[in-house]
Design a protein around this motif. Structure first.
Motif, PDB file in Angstrom:
ATOM      1  N   UNK A  73       0.826  -1.203   0.000  1.00 59.17           N
ATOM      2  CA  UNK A  73       0.000   0.000   0.000  1.00 59.17           C
ATOM      3  C   UNK A  73       0.865   1.260   0.000  1.00 59.17           C
ATOM      4  N   UNK A  74       1.951   1.229   0.803  1.00 55.12           N
ATOM      5  CA  UNK A  74       2.818   2.404   0.887  1.00 55.12           C
ATOM      6  C   UNK A  74       3.440   2.738  -0.470  1.00 55.12           C
ATOM      7  N   UNK A  75       3.908   1.713  -1.162  1.00 57.17           N
ATOM      8  CA  UNK A  75       4.489   1.953  -2.481  1.00 57.17           C
ATOM      9  C   UNK A  75       3.423   2.410  -3.466  1.00 57.17           C
ATOM     10  N   UNK A  76       2.216   1.919  -3.289  1.00 56.99           N
ATOM     11  CA  UNK A  76       1.120   2.359  -4.145  1.00 56.99           C
ATOM     12  C   UNK A  76       0.875   3.851  -4.018  1.00 56.99           C
ATOM     13  N   UNK A  77       0.912   4.352  -2.797  1.00 56.37           N
ATOM     14  CA  UNK A  77       0.722   5.785  -2.569  1.00 56.37           C
ATOM     15  C   UNK A  77       1.809   6.589  -3.284  1.00 56.37           C
ATOM     16  N   UNK A  78       3.044   6.112  -3.183  1.00 57.11           N
ATOM     17  CA  UNK A  78       4.162   6.789  -3.840  1.00 57.11           C
ATOM     18  C   UNK A  78       3.956   6.830  -5.356  1.00 57.11           C
ATOM     19  N   UNK A  79       3.612   5.689  -5.887  1.00 56.26           N
ATOM     20  CA  UNK A  79       3.387   5.609  -7.338  1.00 56.26           C
ATOM     21  C   UNK A  79       2.328   6.614  -7.796  1.00 56.26           C
ATOM     22  N   UNK A  80       1.250   6.647  -7.050  1.00 58.70           N
ATOM     23  CA  UNK A  80       0.180   7.591  -7.385  1.00 58.70           C
ATOM     24  C   UNK A  80       0.685   9.023  -7.405  1.00 58.70           C
ATOM     25  N   UNK A  81       1.437   9.372  -6.381  1.00 56.84           N
ATOM     26  CA  UNK A  81       1.963  10.734  -6.305  1.00 56.84           C
ATOM     27  C   UNK A  81       2.878  11.019  -7.485  1.00 56.84           C
ATOM     28  N   UNK A  82       3.701  10.035  -7.832  1.00 56.32           N
ATOM     29  CA  UNK A  82       4.633  10.238  -8.938  1.00 56.32           C
ATOM     30  C   UNK A  82       3.900  10.365 -10.266  1.00 56.32           C
ATOM     31  N   UNK A  83       2.740   9.691 -10.345  1.00 56.76           N
ATOM     32  CA  UNK A  83       1.979   9.784 -11.586  1.00 56.76           C
ATOM     33  C   UNK A  83       1.386  11.175 -11.789  1.00 56.76           C
ATOM     34  N   UNK A  84       1.296  11.901 -10.714  1.00 56.90           N
ATOM     35  CA  UNK A  84       0.752  13.260 -10.823  1.00 56.90           C
ATOM     36  C   UNK A  84       1.828  14.301 -11.131  1.00 56.90           C
ATOM     37  N   UNK A  85       3.075  13.821 -11.272  1.00 61.00           N
ATOM     38  CA  UNK A  85       4.169  14.737 -11.598  1.00 61.00           C
ATOM     39  C   UNK A  85       3.835  15.496 -12.875  1.00 61.00           C
TER      40      UNK A  85
END
Lengths: 221, 221
Positions: A73-85
């Motif tokens: 889940x933690x890595x999922x949150x990171x991925x999501x944030x990075x996708x909004x770059x």
DNA sequence: TGACTAACTTACCAGTTCGTACATTAGCCA
DNA sequence: TGGCTAATGTACGAACTGGTAAGTTAGTCA
């Protein structure tokens, strides 16, 4: 507050599998980040939820799988944030600096995630390796870096041989160290790397460092 | 196998307090580094020595104090190594590059120490804080950096405002991350940061980065 | 509305783990 | 050489800890 009409909840809440799982994950994330995998206690995690230990085993199977679920889940949150770059509308130099700053901000805002990564490294990434969701997941930020580097090379601003993964490592190193090692660094050198008053200073330093590296003329051949 | 003549050492070794303590520290260092503070087992540590658990309590008092003793000795080794630094005969640029390279080598050669530092940060440096030997111990490398930076500034090569502690953090970040996070990084990006074949590449990258930062013309004012 | 299943609780256990009480011995020194 | 103390070994226990057996209840659907 318990109204008579509502469909009979024993202690003010109805059954809700998704909510129970999410609550367990929330609490487990905090606990694992706080005291590490081995230091965390399943009983303690359960006690801090509004459900019971049995539910942890019911939904996750065990401590090990719970930790893996927390990581996923933690890595999922990171991925999501990075996708909004959204930096590619800038020129390459500004884009890389902005990307570095966002990475910096992100590390600062997620100290629990940093701790989980440290902990997972102590365990030699065995949970990531065993997870279907996490193996070779890569990172959206990497694609962004790749594209910016290509643009920078084309425009002749950046040194040709820089690799996206390496640059990602360079940026992450600084951001990660500042958060992860702040305690020993502070204790040994008397300087709090996460002092809010120094925040802009270190953020600028990171950007300067990366840009200097990318735009410097290499001497060797 | 027990001969009758020999002056009755039960298992072939004489009593030696210093050696017993050193052996316990050796084994404890490996164990704590391997599985963390909470993950380490006093019984396991004892079993891996040629002495008994009782001796751990006799000499160190308990698990917590043993870990502190392990940290104290590990930091002592680092300090010694840093005191042997000999780079100031070089010109500032070469000296900083050499210092960065030695830091790089040192991190690579002491992965257990890196792990102990990660672990101590999970515990928010509480053992360092509680240790008389370790509080604000500083670092010999810092003095070296300070002097090189001063020389570099005088000669006009380096940007004026760079601070020694910050530069130390910058160099350490990269070296530390490469070793400490190699497992998660490898699992997620498929790249082994400690691959011997890439060693020179990353060592050069670090030097290039630091020198580029120090010698770049700052744009902002 | 009644039976069926997912969601949940309680109580408990077996193995572990830090720590210690107690007994013993090596080696030095008077 | 005999006694004294630091060094060491053995055995054990209380509390903890991950995990589970067995039972209960809520909500849904035929």
């Amino acid at each position: 507050m318990t109204s008579v009409d509502e469909p009979a909840r024993s202690n003010g809440r109805t059954r809700d599998a998704a909510r129970t799982q999410a609550e367990i994950l929330d609490v487990a994330t905090r606990e694992f980040a706080r005291v590490g995998y081995a230091g965390a206690r399943v009983d303690d995690i359960a006690a801090r939820t509004s459900t019971t230990k049995r539910m942890i085993y019911y939904y996750f199977g065990g401590k090990e799988q719970l930790f893996t679920a927390v990581l996923e889940r933690a890595y999922g949150v990171i991925r999501e944030a990075e996708q909004r770059l959204d930096v590619e509308h800038l020129d390459p130099v500004a884009a890389i600096r902005r990307l570095a700053e966002l990475t910096f901000d992100h590390h600062e805002q997620h100290p629990d995630f940093i701790r989980l990564v440290s902990i997972e490294n102590i365990h030699e990434a065995e949970h990531i390796a065993a997870s279907e969701k996490l193996g070779r997941i890569g990172s959206p930020a990497l694609d962004v870096i790749r594209r910016i580097l290509a643009a920078g090379r084309e425009s002749g601003l950046f040194t040709a041989e820089v690799d996206a993964v390496d640059l990602h490592a360079m940026i992450s190193s600084f951001c990660f160290f500042r958060v992860a090692n702040r305690h020993t660094f502070g204790a040994l050198f008397g300087r709090d790397l996460v002092d809010p008053a120094q925040r802009e200073h270190y953020r600028t330093m990171l950007g300067d460092m990366v840009i200097a590296y990318l735009t410097a003329e290499r001497t060797g051949g």
